[in-house]
Design a protein around this motif. Sequence first.
Motif, mmCIF file in Angstrom:
data_model
loop_
_atom_site.group_PDB
_atom_site.id
_atom_site.type_symbol
_atom_site.label_atom_id
_atom_site.label_comp_id
_atom_site.label_asym_id
_atom_site.label_seq_id
_atom_site.Cartn_x
_atom_site.Cartn_y
_atom_site.Cartn_z
ATOM 1 N N ILE A 41 5.679 34.065 -1.922
ATOM 2 C CA ILE A 41 4.910 34.211 -3.168
ATOM 3 C C ILE A 41 4.039 35.216 -3.024
ATOM 4 C CG2 ILE A 41 2.912 32.842 -4.395
ATOM 5 C CD1 ILE A 41 4.379 30.331 -3.722
ATOM 6 N N GLY A 42 3.623 35.684 -1.735
ATOM 7 C CA GLY A 42 2.612 36.702 -1.660
ATOM 8 C C GLY A 42 3.516 37.715 -1.934
ATOM 9 N N ARG A 43 4.829 38.121 -1.527
ATOM 10 C CA ARG A 43 5.436 39.504 -2.110
ATOM 11 C C ARG A 43 5.665 39.348 -3.475
ATOM 12 N NH1 ARG A 43 10.542 39.829 2.397
ATOM 13 N NH2 ARG A 43 9.036 40.422 4.196
ATOM 14 N N ALA A 44 6.061 38.372 -4.155
ATOM 15 C CA ALA A 44 6.060 38.370 -5.513
ATOM 16 C C ALA A 44 4.865 38.822 -6.289
ATOM 17 C CB ALA A 44 6.546 37.060 -6.305
ATOM 18 N N VAL A 45 3.666 38.183 -5.707
ATOM 19 C CA VAL A 45 2.088 38.468 -6.372
ATOM 20 C C VAL A 45 1.964 39.999 -6.082
ATOM 21 C CG1 VAL A 45 0.065 38.213 -6.267
ATOM 22 C CG2 VAL A 45 1.277 36.355 -6.445
ATOM 23 N N PRO A 57 2.136 40.067 3.048
ATOM 24 C CA PRO A 57 1.496 38.879 3.079
ATOM 25 C C PRO A 57 1.979 37.606 3.898
ATOM 26 C CG PRO A 57 2.401 39.560 1.089
ATOM 27 C CD PRO A 57 2.579 40.797 2.172
ATOM 28 N N PRO A 58 1.152 36.816 4.188
ATOM 29 C CA PRO A 58 -0.205 36.638 3.947
ATOM 30 C C PRO A 58 -1.108 37.612 5.150
ATOM 31 C CG PRO A 58 0.607 34.664 5.224
ATOM 32 C CD PRO A 58 1.668 35.539 4.916
ATOM 33 N N LEU A 59 -0.392 38.028 6.232
ATOM 34 C CA LEU A 59 -1.162 38.592 7.099
ATOM 35 C C LEU A 59 -1.336 40.288 6.809
ATOM 36 C CD1 LEU A 59 1.057 37.576 10.241
ATOM 37 C CD2 LEU A 59 -1.149 36.689 9.622
#
Length: 464
Positions: A41-45, A57-59
């Motif tokens: 989800i982080g990559r998509a955002v 993400p998330p690191l």
Amino acid sequence: MKTVDRTEHVTGPLPAQRSGHRRDLAAAGVGVVLVAAAVLIGRAVENADHTLYVRWPPLLATWYPHLGPGTWAAPTVAVAVIAHGPVLADRLRRRALLLSCYAASLAWVFSLAMIDGWDRGIALRLTTKHEYLRVIGRFDDIGAALHGFNDHILVGPPGNWPAHVAGHPPGATLTFVLLDRIGLGGGAWAGVWCIVTGASAAVAVLIAVRALTDEHTARRAAPFVVLAPVAVWAGTSADGYFTAVAAWSVTLLALAATRTVRSPGAAALGAGLLFGLTCYLSYGLTLIALPLLAVLVLSRTARPLPLFVLGALVVPVAFTLAGFNWWEAYHLLVERYYQGAGGLRPYSYWVWANLACAAIAVGPATLAGLRRTAAAAPRAVRTLRTGTTTAPLRLTLLVLAAFLALSAADLSGMSKAETERIWQPFLLWLLPAAALLPAPRPRGWLTAQAAVALAVNHLLWTGW
């Protein structure tokens, strides 16, 4: 090898839940799912609107598979702790165990940092544009620098502080200024300072756990406290140093409250002094008050409070007399936080992705221990009123206090991202939860802990 008298502690598994191995694995699996969701989800955002301000993400990290001098050393330390840690934790005399835990923790943190090499892993980490060492020259007159510290927090005015200097009270920067004054200037000494002091946090936790629970519980926790993935971010970051200061404050209060030290009054005074310093190293670490409160509740005494409060006033009074206003600085920091990435990072993502960062940092064994902590929590709270809680239940309450502090930091919105580093002082007190895991399987869990740390440090280039 000297061994302890077998009457000193009870061998075998803790009485808390000997079964439930599948549920432990399921808890670790939930952690894996949480991390995977945060990554995807982080990559998509980030690809859609670039508001996360982290590259992996998330690191706060970059995908960067690499090897270094620590590539052989870190696995060697891990194998030694996995193979011999549980046995030595059971057999060594108390003082030898604490010294061994410090040495192992120091070796683990240092060897992980050396995977990135001496320069990039240690000597140059605290010299980047965001770090404390960039402003050493501006503290030639310490009094003037403290008096005008708040004038340079916000972005915009000339000479605003770098991110980490602005983001912390001046106690953090002054640490490195004083190191420079005594001839230990530069990034190498600063990095070594953070590692050497940060590694002592493991010893502090074990002493506190023993004082508040019992000998056996502390010994069961020892290998897990040493071989934790969070060590990746302890070397090298100033947060490792902050973690040690906060940890020793809790430990000294535990010794004072349980009167398991020769001079409880001096311990209470020292605990307060370190807590006052903690608050002037990082604004968010005022939340260490929750584990401190848990110590008093578990010990069922307020006797150390007067001396603790007296000690806690020393650092604030000194900084206030020098011209630094903590409350004004904090409000300015909040404004600066929202001037930068903090104002753009979406709370809706980070409020749960922060927990994925924490899951990576504490590792699967701690997640399994937290599952057992959650299962025991209702009973622990109920029995607390009678004062007849067992050692595992007292450990449960201590861990819950740390998790409550972490949750408050998360919900505040002032910890969006980078929590794998920032939350070290809270994560440290979650690690002993692994002592609740069944005794026959420590090496499997320890192997999982080491694997996470080695994978992160070899595959990613961690930020700051």
